[in-house]
Motif scaffolding. Structure first.
Motif, PDB file in Angstrom:
ATOM      1  N   HIS A   1       0.904  -1.208   0.036  1.00 55.84           N
ATOM      2  CA  HIS A   1      -0.082  -0.012   0.121  1.00 55.84           C
ATOM      3  C   HIS A   1       1.062   1.242   0.226  1.00 55.84           C
ATOM      4  O   HIS A   1       1.899   1.171   0.672  1.00 55.84           O
ATOM      5  N   GLU A   2       0.491   2.342  -0.780  1.00 51.04           N
ATOM      6  CA  GLU A   2       1.253   3.678  -1.153  1.00 51.04           C
ATOM      7  C   GLU A   2       2.961   3.092  -1.132  1.00 51.04           C
ATOM      8  O   GLU A   2       3.449   3.425  -0.177  1.00 51.04           O
TER       9      GLU A   2
ATOM     10  N   CYS B   1       5.285   4.512   4.789  1.00 52.47           N
ATOM     11  CA  CYS B   1       4.492   3.280   4.714  1.00 52.47           C
ATOM     12  C   CYS B   1       5.385   2.141   4.415  1.00 52.47           C
ATOM     13  O   CYS B   1       4.972   0.875   4.640  1.00 52.47           O
TER      14      CYS B   1
ATOM     15  N   ASP C   1       0.742  -0.113  -5.456  1.00 50.54           N
ATOM     16  CA  ASP C   1      -0.224   1.107  -5.258  1.00 50.54           C
ATOM     17  C   ASP C   1       0.548   2.460  -5.311  1.00 50.54           C
ATOM     18  O   ASP C   1       1.269   2.884  -4.581  1.00 50.54           O
TER      19      ASP C   1
ATOM     20  N   CYS D   1     -11.360  -2.735   1.066  1.00 48.76           N
ATOM     21  CA  CYS D   1     -10.279  -1.790   2.016  1.00 48.76           C
ATOM     22  C   CYS D   1     -10.584  -1.806   3.271  1.00 48.76           C
ATOM     23  O   CYS D   1     -11.956  -1.549   3.677  1.00 48.76           O
TER      24      CYS D   1
ATOM     25  N   ASP E   1      -6.676  -4.536   1.342  1.00 47.11           N
ATOM     26  CA  ASP E   1      -5.781  -3.506   1.879  1.00 47.11           C
ATOM     27  C   ASP E   1      -5.675  -3.492   3.323  1.00 47.11           C
ATOM     28  O   ASP E   1      -6.728  -3.092   3.959  1.00 47.11           O
TER      29      ASP E   1
ATOM     30  N   SER F   1      -4.008  -1.980   5.386  1.00 44.07           N
ATOM     31  CA  SER F   1      -3.059  -0.890   6.121  1.00 44.07           C
ATOM     32  C   SER F   1      -4.007   0.111   6.862  1.00 44.07           C
ATOM     33  O   SER F   1      -5.273  -0.276   6.297  1.00 44.07           O
TER      34      SER F   1
ATOM     35  N   SER G   1      -2.553  -6.478   0.019  1.00 43.71           N
ATOM     36  CA  SER G   1      -1.851  -5.033   0.293  1.00 43.71           C
ATOM     37  C   SER G   1      -1.355  -4.726   1.583  1.00 43.71           C
ATOM     38  O   SER G   1      -2.343  -4.715   2.664  1.00 43.71           O
TER      39      SER G   1
ATOM     40  N   ASP H   1       1.553  -2.720   4.592  1.00 39.27           N
ATOM     41  CA  ASP H   1       2.710  -1.775   5.092  1.00 39.27           C
ATOM     42  C   ASP H   1       3.875  -2.583   5.637  1.00 39.27           C
ATOM     43  O   ASP H   1       3.539  -3.438   6.569  1.00 39.27           O
TER      44      ASP H   1
END
Length: 294
Positions: free
Chosen positions: A64-65, A77, A94, A200, A236, A238, A278, A280
């Motif tokens: 993520h990010e 992240c 991402d 998400c 996701d 995160s 996804s 971090d």
């Protein structure tokens, strides 16, 4: 700060600290080490995936990010560069993209912080895929800023110039068609690429009850099993909180995610597809455990 706000923030920090416990117990499942040792390389793990398998039926670790490597503890992240993320086996990325108002460039952003040029990111991905022809990379682009229309047209121009190296169709490709290519995954404001069932996991209630939040993640990953036959599922994991950054939260969620993976890979809950996960600050061990679902 008003007294009720101070009490609320202290409660959040207390709950999170309690959940973390001994930080050494989760260190191997989350990593903020910028270095990546060669024994953690997973550069060709997709070679074992059959050509006739849909990409949506592959369990894929991602970030993520993905290029938010700086900005301090409340923003950062990831720790690894894009090159190291690829070497570690991550295959979903991402990005937030913004077109410069004054220059003909596309910047990878986090808020107002510029991290990379988008064309440099594409070149890194293509260089990796050129050396590892068994692999594919999924890329989800979200646009921001005052020139979103310009960003859309600029990205489409880049895609046209490299049409043999990208997948932009709505249908999910089979692995034989995805290998050596960047597979674009649609986002809320960039509708180029394959459709996805975007799951998400958000912040609400996280620090109050991690058990309930993990139940939500479990539910979402089980839904991914149902969608694998026709669409890419994205979970996701995160999240952040009030004065609580991604790194602090990742120490908790990565550990809990790993325990959940152990349950979903064995016994009556065994699943052969969890979609894209996804994260971090994932560690090599956590990435390997996700790959092993396949």
């Amino acid at each position: 700060m008003y007294e009720p706000q101070r009490r609320s923030m202290n409660l959040i920090i207390f709950n999170l600290s309690y959940q973390l416990g001994d930080k050494n117990t989760t260190q191997h499942l989350y990593s903020d080490d910028t270095a990546l040792h060669e024994n953690s390389y997973k550069e060709k793990w997709m070679a074992s995936i059959p050509d006739d398998q849909l990409l949506s039926a592959v369990t894929i670790p991602g970030t993520h990010e993905s290029l938010t490597l700086y900005g301090g503890p409340l923003i950062q992240c990831q720790a690894w560069t894009l090159e190291n993320q690829l070497k570690a086996g991550l295959r979903y990325f991402d990005l937030r993209i913004e077109a410069s108002i004054f220059h003909n460039t596309l910047d990878v952003m986090d808020g107002h912080i510029k991290h990379n040029k988008f064309h440099d990111v594409l070149n890194i991905l293509w260089e990796f895929l050129g050396k590892h022809d068994s692999e594919t990379v999924l890329l989800r682009v979200t646009l921001q800023g005052m020139s979103i229309w310009n960003a859309i047209e600029s990205i489409k121009d880049l895609i046209k110039k490299s049409k043999d190296n990208v997948w932009t169709k709505t249908l999910v490709p089979h692995m034989r068609d995805a290998r050596r290519k960047i597979v674009f995954v649609q986002s809320t404001n960039f509708n180029v690429g394959t459709l996805n069932h975007n799951i998400c996991v958000t912040y609400d209630g996280w620090f109050k009850n991690i058990e309930n939040k993990m139940k939500t993640i479990t539910k979402h990953l089980k839904e991914a099993q149902k969608n694998c036959a026709h669409t890419i599922s994205l979970t996701d994991t995160s999240t952040t909180g009030f004065f609580i950054g991604p790194k602090t939260v990742a120490k908790v969620v990565n550990d809990q995610l790993n325990k959940l993976l152990g349950k979903l890979k064995t016994g009556s809950d065994k699943q052969n597809c969890l979609g894209v996960i996804s994260m971090d600050f994932p560690s090599p061990d956590l990435i390997q455990n996700i790959i092993e679902v396949n």
